[in-house]
Design a protein around this motif. Structure first.
Motif, PDB file in Angstrom:
ATOM      1  N   GLU A   1       0.849  -1.201   0.000  1.00 20.88           N
ATOM      2  CA  GLU A   1       0.000   0.000   0.000  1.00 20.88           C
ATOM      3  C   GLU A   1       0.877   1.240   0.000  1.00 20.88           C
ATOM      4  O   GLU A   1       1.781   1.380   0.830  1.00 20.88           O
ATOM      5  CB  GLU A   1      -0.913   0.021   1.216  1.00 20.88           C
ATOM      6  N   PHE A   2       0.578   2.144  -0.923  1.00 24.27           N
ATOM      7  CA  PHE A   2       1.253   3.434  -1.018  1.00 24.27           C
ATOM      8  C   PHE A   2       0.297   4.533  -0.563  1.00 24.27           C
ATOM      9  O   PHE A   2      -0.909   4.295  -0.417  1.00 24.27           O
ATOM     10  CB  PHE A   2       1.717   3.670  -2.457  1.00 24.27           C
ATOM     11  N   PRO A   3       0.788   5.729  -0.317  1.00 25.09           N
ATOM     12  CA  PRO A   3      -0.098   6.821   0.096  1.00 25.09           C
ATOM     13  C   PRO A   3      -1.263   7.024  -0.880  1.00 25.09           C
ATOM     14  O   PRO A   3      -1.156   6.721  -2.073  1.00 25.09           O
ATOM     15  CB  PRO A   3       0.837   8.040   0.116  1.00 25.09           C
ATOM     16  N   ASP A   4      -2.380   7.526  -0.350  1.00 23.17           N
ATOM     17  CA  ASP A   4      -3.592   7.808  -1.125  1.00 23.17           C
ATOM     18  C   ASP A   4      -4.238   6.548  -1.676  1.00 23.17           C
ATOM     19  O   ASP A   4      -4.928   6.575  -2.702  1.00 23.17           O
ATOM     20  CB  ASP A   4      -3.302   8.790  -2.275  1.00 23.17           C
ATOM     21  N   GLY A   5      -4.024   5.431  -1.001  1.00 28.43           N
ATOM     22  CA  GLY A   5      -4.700   4.206  -1.372  1.00 28.43           C
ATOM     23  C   GLY A   5      -4.138   3.498  -2.599  1.00 28.43           C
ATOM     24  O   GLY A   5      -4.730   2.528  -3.086  1.00 28.43           O
ATOM     25  N   ARG A   6      -3.013   3.939  -3.111  1.00 31.03           N
ATOM     26  CA  ARG A   6      -2.434   3.304  -4.293  1.00 31.03           C
ATOM     27  C   ARG A   6      -1.790   1.968  -3.917  1.00 31.03           C
ATOM     28  O   ARG A   6      -1.343   1.784  -2.787  1.00 31.03           O
ATOM     29  CB  ARG A   6      -1.414   4.240  -4.936  1.00 31.03           C
ATOM     30  N   GLN A   7      -1.733   1.047  -4.892  1.00 33.16           N
ATOM     31  CA  GLN A   7      -1.308  -0.313  -4.591  1.00 33.16           C
ATOM     32  C   GLN A   7      -0.343  -0.856  -5.646  1.00 33.16           C
ATOM     33  O   GLN A   7      -0.478  -0.578  -6.829  1.00 33.16           O
ATOM     34  CB  GLN A   7      -2.520  -1.247  -4.532  1.00 33.16           C
ATOM     35  N   LEU A   8       0.598  -1.654  -5.167  1.00 32.59           N
ATOM     36  CA  LEU A   8       1.428  -2.495  -6.018  1.00 32.59           C
ATOM     37  C   LEU A   8       1.093  -3.942  -5.708  1.00 32.59           C
ATOM     38  O   LEU A   8       1.102  -4.348  -4.543  1.00 32.59           O
ATOM     39  CB  LEU A   8       2.922  -2.259  -5.752  1.00 32.59           C
ATOM     40  N   ALA A   9       0.805  -4.723  -6.740  1.00 34.44           N
ATOM     41  CA  ALA A   9       0.658  -6.174  -6.616  1.00 34.44           C
ATOM     42  C   ALA A   9       1.688  -6.815  -7.540  1.00 34.44           C
ATOM     43  O   ALA A   9       1.738  -6.478  -8.727  1.00 34.44           O
ATOM     44  CB  ALA A   9      -0.752  -6.604  -6.994  1.00 34.44           C
ATOM     45  N   PHE A  10       2.495  -7.705  -7.003  1.00 40.40           N
ATOM     46  CA  PHE A  10       3.538  -8.295  -7.853  1.00 40.40           C
ATOM     47  C   PHE A  10       3.720  -9.769  -7.543  1.00 40.40           C
ATOM     48  O   PHE A  10       3.417 -10.252  -6.440  1.00 40.40           O
ATOM     49  CB  PHE A  10       4.865  -7.549  -7.686  1.00 40.40           C
ATOM     50  N   THR A  11       4.244 -10.479  -8.537  1.00 39.79           N
ATOM     51  CA  THR A  11       4.672 -11.857  -8.379  1.00 39.79           C
ATOM     52  C   THR A  11       6.064 -11.983  -8.965  1.00 39.79           C
ATOM     53  O   THR A  11       6.324 -11.509 -10.079  1.00 39.79           O
ATOM     54  CB  THR A  11       3.723 -12.836  -9.100  1.00 39.79           C
ATOM     55  N   CYS A  12       6.960 -12.598  -8.206  1.00 41.27           N
ATOM     56  CA  CYS A  12       8.300 -12.878  -8.711  1.00 41.27           C
ATOM     57  C   CYS A  12       8.623 -14.339  -8.440  1.00 41.27           C
ATOM     58  O   CYS A  12       8.174 -14.912  -7.453  1.00 41.27           O
ATOM     59  CB  CYS A  12       9.345 -11.953  -8.079  1.00 41.27           C
ATOM     60  N   SER A  13       9.382 -14.933  -9.335  1.00 46.95           N
ATOM     61  CA  SER A  13       9.691 -16.349  -9.179  1.00 46.95           C
ATOM     62  C   SER A  13      10.982 -16.698  -9.886  1.00 46.95           C
ATOM     63  O   SER A  13      11.327 -16.123 -10.920  1.00 46.95           O
ATOM     64  CB  SER A  13       8.560 -17.219  -9.741  1.00 46.95           C
ATOM     65  N   MET A  14      11.681 -17.697  -9.323  1.00 45.98           N
ATOM     66  CA  MET A  14      12.862 -18.257  -9.951  1.00 45.98           C
ATOM     67  C   MET A  14      12.572 -19.624 -10.562  1.00 45.98           C
ATOM     68  O   MET A  14      13.471 -20.266 -11.105  1.00 45.98           O
ATOM     69  CB  MET A  14      13.989 -18.376  -8.925  1.00 45.98           C
ATOM     70  N   GLN A  15      11.325 -20.084 -10.443  1.00 45.37           N
ATOM     71  CA  GLN A  15      10.976 -21.396 -10.982  1.00 45.37           C
ATOM     72  C   GLN A  15       9.628 -21.350 -11.703  1.00 45.37           C
ATOM     73  O   GLN A  15       8.782 -22.229 -11.549  1.00 45.37           O
ATOM     74  CB  GLN A  15      10.994 -22.456  -9.881  1.00 45.37           C
ATOM     75  N   LEU A  16       9.444 -20.316 -12.495  1.00 48.05           N
ATOM     76  CA  LEU A  16       8.309 -20.208 -13.409  1.00 48.05           C
ATOM     77  C   LEU A  16       8.841 -19.799 -14.775  1.00 48.05           C
ATOM     78  O   LEU A  16       9.988 -19.373 -14.910  1.00 48.05           O
ATOM     79  CB  LEU A  16       7.298 -19.172 -12.907  1.00 48.05           C
TER      80      LEU A  16
END
Length: 335
Positions: free
Chosen positions: A219-234
């Protein structure tokens, strides 16, 4: 100091050999004059391949060379902060690969050493030097897609070699350190803000102990959002999408953009699902590693502070720390 920066490289890491050394050798203001490895024959072989005049069998010997103006540190993650501090004590500014340290606490100790040495130190997030990211940030700031409220990022590849340093937990291996850090860094760059809290799901390799699949929500200020996926086996995948109130901005090859081919940014005003409002913005080819080297060299030669210094690196590490804590606690954690 001459107008050409004489670089020394610590180790023969893949990123150094495949990308950074060639970029420095063809940059406007630098050349690699020395390389070190704990295996002298390996250093000599790499030196011969790139026309580097000096090869050392220890990192310390290279750091003591008075004819080296700056250091590039691509060593395994657990050696980033310690060897960078050693370089500073030898009077050498350092461009260090990400992550700058294994924790925010270690990064702050590095910052204290940097302050005492009064020399430039930068974390090597080369993406910030690519025109596609500078353009993307300008488009967001100009409101081209309205108010940006969400960023979604995927960064994955497949690597199951137990000998690879990325699969060794004791020395800072794992997906969040290796590629998840880019999702955090670029979201902070586009939002021009720091996250307030973070939560993570983390699945670890049963043999290596490293995080091989991590998904995070920040969650960032003003309700902003980061959603992420990281992988070494995909499967090999990279994608960043910024979602705004009046459209979306997509960066198809956000992190490993080719140096010799154009890239594109995709703007879509969302008028339909068939791409009726799609616009492509072409970005001329650029070697982001070369641009990074020249930017660092300029700071060394001019004494002008780096645009992105250790304060930014510490902020990124605080966010990473929060995600690791959340994976254990199962709760939201503050950076």
């Amino acid at each position: 100091m001459t107008k050409t920066i004489r670089w020394g490289v610590l180790g023969c890491a893949g990123i150094a050999v495949k990308a950074v050394i060639p970029a420095i050798q063809s940059s406007r203001s630098g050349r690699v004059v020395a390389i070190a490895s704990r295996d002298l024959k390996k250093a000599e072989k790499t030196a011969a391949a790139f026309g580097i005049t000096k090869a050392y069998g220890s990192y310390e010997a290279l750091l003591a060379d008075p004819e080296i103006d700056a250091i590039y540190n691509p060593l395994p993650n657990h050696l980033h902060a310690p060897l960078t501090i050693k370089a500073l004590k030898q009077g050498k500014p350092v461009l260090c690969e990400e992550p700058i340290a294994l924790s925010a606490e270690e990064a702050m100790a590095l910052a204290a050493a940097q302050k005492a040495a009064r020399l430039p130190v930068a974390e090597a997030f080369m993406v910030r030097h690519h025109a596609q990211w500078k353009t993307a940030r300008a488009l967001v700031a100009a409101g081209r897609i309205g108010e940006v409220r969400a960023i979604q990022t995927i960064f994955s590849y497949y690597l199951d070699d137990p000998q690879n340093v990325r699969n060794q937990a004791a020395i800072g291996g794992g997906g969040l350190f290796d590629v998840g850090c880019y999702a955090i860094n670029t979201a902070r760059f586009l939002f021009d803000a720091e996250p307030l809290r973070a939560i993570a799901l983390m699945e670890r390799d049963p043999a290596f102990g490293t995080d091989r699949l991590t998904s995070g929500l920040m969650e960032f200020p003003d309700g902003r959002q980061l959603a992420f996926t990281c992988s070494m086996q995909l499967a090999l995948t990279q994608r960043v999408t910024a979602l705004g109130t009046r459209g979306r901005l997509e960066i198809p090859i956000p992190f490993n953009a080719p140096a010799d081919e154009p890239t594109v940014l995709v703007l879509d005003d969302g008028r339909d699902l068939a791409g009726g409002g799609r616009e492509e913005i072409a970005i001329e080819p650029v070697d982001q590693y070369g641009e990074q080297a020249d930017a660092f060299a300029e700071a060394v030669l001019s004494g002008i502070p780096l645009e992105t210094g250790l304060e930014d690196a510490i902020a990124n590490m605080k966010a990473i720390d929060a995600l690791f804590r959340s994976a254990v606690s199962g709760r939201w954690e503050e950076p």
